[in-house]
Design an enzyme around this catalytic site. Structure first.
Site, short mmCIF file in Angstrom:
data_model
loop_
_atom_site.label_atom_id
_atom_site.label_comp_id
_atom_site.label_asym_id
_atom_site.label_seq_id
_atom_site.Cartn_x
_atom_site.Cartn_y
_atom_site.Cartn_z
N LYS A 116 -94.21 -19.41 23.78
CA LYS A 116 -92.93 -19.98 23.35
C LYS A 116 -92.19 -20.82 24.11
O LYS A 116 -91.84 -21.87 23.57
CB LYS A 116 -91.92 -18.87 22.87
CG LYS A 116 -92.26 -17.72 21.96
CD LYS A 116 -91.29 -16.75 21.69
CE LYS A 116 -91.07 -15.81 22.83
NZ LYS A 116 -91.92 -14.95 23.09
N THR A 117 -92.31 -20.63 25.52
CA THR A 117 -91.72 -21.56 26.11
C THR A 117 -92.15 -22.63 26.38
O THR A 117 -91.71 -23.86 26.36
CB THR A 117 -91.11 -20.72 27.70
OG1 THR A 117 -90.45 -19.33 27.42
CG2 THR A 117 -90.60 -21.57 28.51
N GLU A 160 -86.31 -21.31 21.34
CA GLU A 160 -86.88 -20.29 21.16
C GLU A 160 -86.60 -19.09 20.47
O GLU A 160 -84.95 -19.05 20.55
CB GLU A 160 -87.26 -19.65 22.78
CG GLU A 160 -88.13 -20.51 23.50
CD GLU A 160 -88.30 -19.87 24.72
OE1 GLU A 160 -88.89 -18.51 24.74
OE2 GLU A 160 -88.41 -20.46 25.89
#
Length: 459
Positions: A116-117, A160
C-alpha cells in the site's frame, strides 16, 4: 461529517493519525494532539505550529476543542477520551475524518495486504511529475514529500485505505487500487474470507462511476472481483490481465518492464515493486496521465523510509532496514535482496503475538536464501504474550533450514553483538519487521566500526 473548526488527535504521532492531522491543519483546522512520547513525527508536527502534548491527560483537551480524533489503538480508558465524554464532545475515528477529506476531492484509495505505502508513494510521485499538485496521505515517510503527508490544491487526493481494522468502510473514492489480499490482522478478522468481504463492502458503497484497479496475479483479488459489480480493471504478469506486464528484467540495479507498449525502469528492486509500479501506472492511465511523467517519476523513485532502506555501510558490511512483517513480505524482500548477489544475514522481529501465532508455519518457511537468521523477541504492539513466541519460531526455522545458523537474540543489544561478530565484508545485514527493529541499525554500524576501523572511532 463536516470538519469541526478545532480537532484534538489522541495518539497524533502515529503514522496514519499524523498524516490526517497535517492535512487538516493545512486546510485551516485548529489541530492539537497528544502522544505517549517524543518522536521525529511529533517534532515535525510541532514545527508546523501544531501543539502536541507528550503524555495523555484530560487537560490536554483544550477549551476550544470541538471534537476528538482517535484510532482503533486508543482505549476508552484514555483520560482524554474520558474528558471528551464528560464534556459531550464528538469522538471520531481517524478513518471518518480521512473519509471527509477524501469526499472533498477526486480521491484514489490504495488498499491491500502488502504494498500500500509504496504504491501510494509511486502514484503520488507520478502526480507530482505531472504537475497535478496532489494531496497525499501516506503510511510511511517519503523523502520527496519531507514526511508522510502533503496538502495540494489540485483535484486529486491519494491515500492508503487501511484494511487492518475494517475502518476502510468509512472511506470513499473515485478510484481504488487493490494490490493483494492475504490472511493478516487476524486480531480483527476471523479469516481471509472476512477480509475480502470487508473490502468488497467498501467497494460496493463507492459512488457511481468509480473504478477498481486490481492485481490479477493475486487469488484474493480474483475472489474480490467476483463479489463486486463495480468496473474492475486488472494488471499482472498473466496474459489474461487487462494490462499485462511484459519484458520484465530484474537486476541488482533495479528493474525494467513494459506496460501497454511503454517501457519503464525502476531503481527500487524486486518483482513486488514491478507490481506496485504497474498498479500506479494503470491508475494513472485511468486518471488521464500520459506515460512521459510516469516514466520520469518512476525511474527517479527512491523508495519510502523503512522499505529496503540502506542505513549505512561499514567495513564492507551494508545494513538495510525493511518494514516486512508478513511471510509474503519477508519472502519478497529477501528475493529482492538476493538480486544484489551478496550473502544475506536476515534479522527478523515478529510483530504482534497474534500474527506470529496465526502464521507461525508460514514464517518458518520465509527465510530461504539467507546465510544466517537472527530472531528477536516479538514486538507485541500492545498485545499480551502468547504461548507461541520468538523461541517457537526459532526452533521451526532451524528445522526448516538445516545447516544455516539460526539464533534467538532476545534483546536489541544481544542482536547487535551477535551480528557484529558474524557479518563479514561484502555481507548484507537485512533488518525485517514493523516494530522497533530499526533501532538495531545504528548501534550495529557503531560496533562494526569498532571491529573493522577502530582508529576511525578514536580519531
Amino acid at each position: 461529517m463536516n470538519l469541526p473548526q478545532s480537532l484534538h488527535f489522541v495518539g497524533i504521532g502515529g503514522v496514519g493519525m499524523s498524516a490526517v492531522a497535517q492535512v487538516c491543519h493545512a486546510k485551516g483546522v485548529r489541530v492539537s494532539g497528544s502522544d505517549a512520547q517524543m518522536s521525529a513525527t511529533v517534532q515535525r508536527l510541532q514545527s508546523l505550529g501544531i501543539t502536541v502534548h507528550i503524555g495523555h491527560a484530560a487537560e490536554n483537551v483544550g477549551p476550544d476543542a470541538r471534537a476528538l480524533v482517535v484510532s482503533t489503538a486508543v482505549s476508552t480508558e484514555n483520560p482524554e477520551v474520558a474528558e471528551a465524554l464528560r464534556r459531550g464532545l464528538p469522538i471520531h475515528h481517524r478513518s471518518a475524518v480521512l473519509g471527509r477529506l477524501m469526499a472533498a476531492k477526486s480521491s484514489v484509495a490504495v488498499t491491500g495486504t502488502h504494498g500500500k505505502t509504496t504504491t501510494t508513494a509511486m502514484l503520488s510521485a507520478i502526480l507530482l511529475a505531472a504537475d497535478l499538485d496532489p494531496t497525499v496521505l501516506l503510511g510511511g515517510d517519503l523523502p520527496a514529500l519531507g514526511g508522510n503527508a502533503r496538502h495540494g490544491e489540485g483535484p486529486w487526493l491519494v491515500a492508503e485505505a487501511d484494511e487492518s481494522d475494517k475502518s476502510l468502510v468509512n472511506l470513499t473514492a473515485k478510484l481504488v487500487i487493490v494490490t493483494n489480499l492475504e490472511g493478516d490482522h487476524l486480531e480483527h478478522y476471523k479469516n481471509l474470507d472476512e477480509i475480502i468481504e470487508v473490502v468488497a463492502s467498501f467497494i460496493r458503497a463507492l459512488p457511481a462511476g468509480s473504478l477498481v484497479v486490481g492485481c490479477l496475479d493475486d487469488a484474493g483479488v480474483r475472489d474480490l472481483r467476483d463479489r463486486v459489480s463495480v468496473p474492475f480493471v486488472t494488471y499482472g504478469t498473466s496474459s489474461d490481465a487487462d494490462f499485462p506486464i511484459k519484458q520484465v528484467r530484474l537486476s541488482s540495479e533495479g528493474s525494467t518492464f513494459e506496460v501497454a507498449g511503454v517501457p519503464y525502469a525502476l531503481k527500487v528492486g524486486g518483482h513486488h515493486n514491478v507490481l506496485n509500479a504497474t498498479a500506479a501506472i494503470v491508475a494513472s492511465l485511468k486518471m488521464g496521465i500520459t506515460p512521459i511523467p510516469m516514466q520520469r517519476a518512476l525511474v527517479a523513485f527512491g523508495g519510502v523510509k523503512r522499505r529496503f532502506q540502506t542505513i549505512g555501510t561499514v567495513g564492507g558490511v551494508t545494513v538495510v532496514d525493511d518494514y516486512a512483517h508478513h511471510p509474503s513480505e519477508v519472502k519478497a524482500t529477501l528475493s529482492a535482496a538476493a538480486l544484489l548477489g551478496r550473502p544475506i544475514h536476515a534479522v527478523f522481529q515478529p510483530h504482534r503475538h497474534s500474527r506470529l501465532e496465526a502464521l507461525l508455519k508460514e514464517f518458518s518457511d520465509s527465510f530461504g536464501g539467507s546465510r544466517s537468521v537472527t530472531i528477536l523477541n516479538t514486538y507485541g504492539a500492545g498485545e499480551a504474550p502468547r504461548k507461541v513466541d520468538a523461541g517457537s519460531l526459532t526452533d521451526l526455522v532451524r528445522e526448516a533450514m538445516p545447516g544455516v545458523p539460526v539464533a534467538h537474540t532476545p534483546s536489541h543489544q544481544a542482536a547487535v553483538e551477535h551480528l557484529a561478530g558474524q557479518a563479514n565484508p561484502g555481507d548484507l545485514v537485512l533488518l525485517l519487521g514493523a516494530g522497533d527493529i530499526h533501532l538495531v541499525a545504528q548501534p550495529l554500524l557503531s560496533r562494526l566500526e569498532d571491529r573493522f576501523d577502530p582508529a576511525a572511532r578514536t580519531a
